[in-house]
Design an enzyme around this catalytic site. Sequence first.
Site, mmCIF file in Angstrom:
data_model
loop_
_atom_site.group_PDB
_atom_site.id
_atom_site.type_symbol
_atom_site.label_atom_id
_atom_site.label_comp_id
_atom_site.label_asym_id
_atom_site.label_seq_id
_atom_site.Cartn_x
_atom_site.Cartn_y
_atom_site.Cartn_z
ATOM 1 N N PHE A 129 0.852 -1.181 0.000
ATOM 2 C CA PHE A 129 0.000 0.000 0.000
ATOM 3 C C PHE A 129 0.895 1.242 0.000
ATOM 4 C CE2 PHE A 129 -3.134 2.810 2.259
ATOM 5 C CZ PHE A 129 -4.125 2.738 1.298
ATOM 6 N N ASP A 208 1.742 -6.149 7.435
ATOM 7 C CA ASP A 208 0.569 -5.282 7.491
ATOM 8 C C ASP A 208 -0.652 -6.169 7.215
ATOM 9 O OD1 ASP A 208 -1.554 -3.510 7.033
ATOM 10 O OD2 ASP A 208 -0.182 -1.928 6.389
ATOM 11 N N TYR A 233 -11.042 -0.872 10.341
ATOM 12 C CA TYR A 233 -12.303 -0.426 9.718
ATOM 13 C C TYR A 233 -12.635 -1.201 8.446
ATOM 14 C CZ TYR A 233 -8.692 2.502 7.520
ATOM 15 O OH TYR A 233 -7.554 2.932 6.918
ATOM 16 N N LYS A 234 -11.790 -2.170 8.071
ATOM 17 C CA LYS A 234 -12.081 -2.964 6.870
ATOM 18 C C LYS A 234 -12.905 -4.190 7.285
ATOM 19 C CE LYS A 234 -8.254 -0.811 4.522
ATOM 20 N NZ LYS A 234 -6.824 -0.787 4.242
ATOM 21 N N ARG A 387 -12.515 -3.311 -7.921
ATOM 22 C CA ARG A 387 -12.299 -4.217 -6.782
ATOM 23 C C ARG A 387 -13.628 -4.605 -6.170
ATOM 24 N NH1 ARG A 387 -8.228 -2.317 -2.126
ATOM 25 N NH2 ARG A 387 -9.969 -0.886 -1.839
HETATM 26 C C1 LIG Z 1 -6.091 0.364 4.640
HETATM 27 C C2 LIG Z 1 -4.617 0.241 4.747
HETATM 28 C C3 LIG Z 1 -3.877 1.160 5.499
HETATM 29 C C4 LIG Z 1 -4.558 2.319 6.142
HETATM 30 O O1 LIG Z 1 -3.698 3.140 6.834
HETATM 31 P P1 LIG Z 1 -4.275 4.264 7.784
HETATM 32 O O2 LIG Z 1 -3.077 4.869 8.370
HETATM 33 O O3 LIG Z 1 -5.152 3.577 8.798
HETATM 34 O O4 LIG Z 1 -5.065 5.211 6.942
HETATM 35 C C5 LIG Z 1 -2.506 0.971 5.596
HETATM 36 N N1 LIG Z 1 -1.899 -0.071 5.007
HETATM 37 C C6 LIG Z 1 -2.591 -0.973 4.276
HETATM 38 C C7 LIG Z 1 -1.882 -2.135 3.654
HETATM 39 C C8 LIG Z 1 -3.961 -0.836 4.112
HETATM 40 O O5 LIG Z 1 -4.644 -1.717 3.387
#
Ligand SMILES: *Cc1c(COP(=O)(O)O)cnc(C)c1O
Length: 427
Positions: A129, A208, A233-234, A387
Amino acid sequence: MHFITTDLSLARKLDAQDELAGFREAFVIQDQNLIYLDGNSLGRLPRKAISTLQDGIERQWGERLIRAWNEGWIDAPRLLGAKIASLIGASDDEVLVTDATSINLFKLAVAALRRHPERRTLVSDVFNFPSDLYIFQGILDLLGERYRLELIPSRDGLTIDPQDLAQALNEDVALLSLSHVAFKSAFLYDMQAVTALAHQVGALVLWDLSHSAGVVPMDLDGWGVDLAVGCTYKYLNGGPGSPAFLFVKRQLREQLIPPLWGWFAAQSPFDFDLQFTPAPSISRFRVGTLPVLSMLALGPALDLVGEAGVDRLREKSVAQTEYLIYLAQQWLVPLGFSLGSPFQAGQRGSHVSLRHPEGYRICRALIESLPPAPVVIPDFRTPDNIRLGVAPLYTTFVEIHRALARLRVIVAEKLYEGYPHERLAVT
Ligand SMILES: *Cc1c(COP(=O)(O)O)cnc(C)c1O
């Protein structure tokens, strides 16, 4: 799973046989015409979160005021951490709910790099990400370019070849940090094997879990994982901006020095010592005061995942993504779509990316359809990925059938041509 018909009756039958079907009732679902396939980005609202938040606001904040800190608020990061621990194969004292994923990643990555100052390489991959990669780039910038970041390439755009991973690991690597499930293609790493490989060269591993927590079984303790972060939150349904979590292996905890020395990271915050002494517990990775209300909503959300059980959720998720891919092959590949996710279920998380040159406008058409057509909410990831997230706690087989049928109509009848190419701020 092997499917023999695209008929809706099969989807109905699979829903009727689904032993987790009852969990859908635990969520607020007002509009039966809305097919939500974005639970991998923002999970649905659990009904119980409403009364929990109401109590948090009216009674705890409104009546108890500051006394509420000693009546549960102060322990929430640890207690919620323990709930998450049970979902990821960790021990209660190894997980903490705190801050945002990006911030937790910063804290753990810096601590890990400083643990092995003689090593100079941080390894990640091209699927990670962007926020994670930006955090690493920022760390390199902060530490004066003493370190270098190496990204493992992908040969096919969908998976990472184990040979390329092995190639990137050597005695100079201080830290290997990867997303367990890739946000775009949904590629799923073999966490146990990769962790073992990194340990062979003496590197620490930081996963992660944002796209896997709550939907892919894992055994962090059993597999010897060093560090992990993830958002809530996912698939964990904690609500917009709910605080993230971090995991630190118990044996490693006191060897790691956190880079952010906030008062909640101190041994005894309320001694108000002028000199910082890190807490011996996982609290050393806390920083400051947390958003209490957002944290409260997490409790009932995590309980639902725990009740359903991650093994059963994974089983349903695999059946559903396989069904989705089957329908896509029957209906959509002939219309110019290609599969943007690994075909093998064992290499795939709980979302499926379908690629099409008109992906963005097709997404808009799905979301902005007017009744009686269903409104379908996926999301779009550049350059051409639609997606489709399957959240086995509440997604049904019939929804998957209806969504793919709608996709077929939109593309076959070119309905997307009525939508602009310009992208909205959030896609
Ligand atoms: C959703 C997601 C995040 C989100 O990061 P925030 O700091 O909570 O906004 C980070 N890394 C990955 C791999 C994600 O999928």
